[in-house]
Design an enzyme around this catalytic site. Structure first.
Site, mmCIF file in Angstrom:
data_model
loop_
_atom_site.group_PDB
_atom_site.id
_atom_site.type_symbol
_atom_site.label_atom_id
_atom_site.label_comp_id
_atom_site.label_asym_id
_atom_site.label_seq_id
_atom_site.Cartn_x
_atom_site.Cartn_y
_atom_site.Cartn_z
ATOM 1 C CD GLU A 110 70.396 50.249 99.420
ATOM 2 O OE1 GLU A 110 70.962 50.713 97.642
ATOM 3 O OE2 GLU A 110 69.392 50.239 99.054
ATOM 4 C CB CYS A 120 59.247 53.499 84.658
ATOM 5 S SG CYS A 120 59.481 55.173 83.365
ATOM 6 C CB CYS A 155 52.544 53.384 78.998
ATOM 7 S SG CYS A 155 54.556 54.498 79.009
ATOM 8 C CB CYS A 185 52.521 53.052 84.402
ATOM 9 S SG CYS A 185 53.948 54.138 85.510
ATOM 10 C CB CYS A 228 53.197 60.374 83.143
ATOM 11 S SG CYS A 228 54.790 59.537 82.203
#
Length: 446
Positions: A27, A184, A191, A194, A200
């Site tokens: 990370e 996104c 879209c 998605c 949304c």
């Protein structure tokens, strides 16, 4: 990717702590760095520091050597500080509670704490990076400054509610990050592919299926969102709200490559930077920060004598001598390097001067007297100042801007041009694979 492993509930405490360390390293390395770049560094790091205890007992210079080339060295410094804190105060086990980790472990922010604890321990903690931030702002149709405290609170509360409903918190957090980065996207979001589009708010607005609620009293109106300004963007890309970035400040420094030659061998003077601040703890050629970002040649040349007077005990003489230190060639400006930090645009002006005389590298000033533009060197000449043989310069841990500057000076010294960097063949962009419904992970415990 070597750090990608499925969550295994059968691991014991020691194995889970090791898993947390592996995720922690990945990370930190992935902050502002692409995955393809990180993989070889991650493998070398884990080979050199296989456990948290190994890293906590290591020397910062050793860690910087492994990190060299990855940039943002402060990450390596904070990673080492964090592991020492965990080893000393948490018995070598990264805290399972994200809030504890976030507040107690140096270098671990709210996102990193959520990512590590959810992936390694299945702790139901949210992890919001830039991709998830954008995703949630569209999902909730929040047109507000994402850096404001109020907006941050709303987004983190929303992410917290979502992660509480899933069985595998780490998978959920990684799925949201992937969804934000591949579907996104800031521009041209997919879209149609998605799995969250029917939930949304931003997408429903574009379909005419969602309108602002009727407000009878101005006090009942939303106090978070800003009105939409004239905006050429269409559809969901109106979210998140655009904010003007703070302009990076311009800075300039005179970097002096001071060479001492003797019997065909060359040595170069290095100064260690303060532990705190930009490029903390790294080495650099003697450097003088400049008030003017477009300095005159005369100003640059004067910096060489200023630094030599401060750092070298015996002031070089004019003329030639086998026994006394002297200028073999006067200082000259050989080029400049433009380097971009996140908040600073830095111009490094490269100067090169050659000294000769004596059988040993010139003695250096005591650290208490050697001040370079308010940069106090560490105690002991060997710690704050050192001569480095030419063959060893490439192994010195210094910032990437100075690595480029060294290449320019070497080209001038040797007459050999810097080889052009061949651009790697452009990889084909992978298509986002949308399989199933992401909301299946929100079923909660059976």
């Amino acid at each position: 990717m070597p750090w990608r492993k499925e969550y295994d509930s059968t691991l014991n405490d020691e194995e889970r702590a090791q898993r947390a360390y592996e995720v922690w390293v990945s990370e930190i390395m992935l902050q502002q760095t692409q995955v393809a770049t990180v993989i070889p560094y991650y493998n070398r790091w884990m080979e050199r520091f296989p456990t948290m205890k190994d890293l906590a007992e290591a020397d910062q210079e050793d860690a910087n050597t492994i990190w060299k080339g990855l940039g943002y060295y402060r990450r390596a410094k904070l990673l080492m500080e964090g592991t020492k804190k965990v080893v000393e105060e948490f018995e070598g086990k990264f805290p399972e509670d994200a809030q504890t980790a976030w507040k107690a472990v140096p270098g671990v922010g709210r996102y990193t704490a959520g990512a590590i604890t959810s992936i390694a321990y299945n702790t139901k903690a949210p992890a919001i990076d830039g991709n998830v931030q954008r995703l949630l702002s569209r999902l909730l149709a929040i047109h507000a400054n994402l850096k404001s405290k109020q907006t941050e609170t709303i987004l983190w509360n929303a992410a917290d509610e979502l992660v509480k409903k899933v069985d595998r918190a780490g998978d959920w957090n990684q799925a949201l990050i992937e969804l934000g980065s591949t579907v996104c996207k800031p521009r041209d979001p997919n879209c149609g592919g998605c799995p969250l589009r029917t939930s949304c708010a931003a997408w429903l607005e574009t379909q005419g299926q969602l309108s602002a609620p009727l407000v009878n009293d101005i006090e009942d109106a939303c106090q978070i969102c800003e009105p939409f300004p004239p905006d050429p963007r269409d559809g969901v890309t109106r979210y998140p709200m655009s904010i003007e970035r703070k302009k990076a400040r311009e800075e300039a420094s005179a970097v002096n490559v001071i060479e001492w030659k003797s019997k065909g061998d060359s040595w170069f003077l290095f100064v260690k930077r303060p532990e705190k601040g930009l490029l903390g703890g790294l080495w650099e050629f003697p450097t003088l920060d400049l008030a003017d970002t477009s300095p005159s040649t005369d100003t640059l040349l004067k910096s060489t004598h200023t630094l030599i007077d401060q750092l070298i005990r015996d002031v070089p003489e004019s003329g030639t001598s086998q026994t006394h230190l002297h200028y073999a060639s006067e200082s000259q400006v050989v080029g400049d390097v433009r380097h971009i930090f996140s908040h600073i645009h830095k111009t490094y002006y490269a100067l090169w001067v050659v000294l000769e005389g004596g059988s040993e590298p010139p003695a250096l000033e005591a650290s208490s007297k050697a001040l370079v533009k308010k940069r106090k060197l560490e105690d002991g000449a060997d710690d704050g100042l050192k001569w480095v043989r030419e063959a060893d310069v490439d192994g010195v841990t210094m910032g990437q801007g100075l690595v480029k500057l060294w290449q320019i000076v070497q080209a001038k010294r040797t007459g050999i041009a810097i080889p052009e960097k061949k651009s790697a063949p452009r990889a084909k962009k992978a298509k986002a694979v949308i399989g199933g419904d992401i909301r299946q992970w929100m079923k909660g415990p059976a």
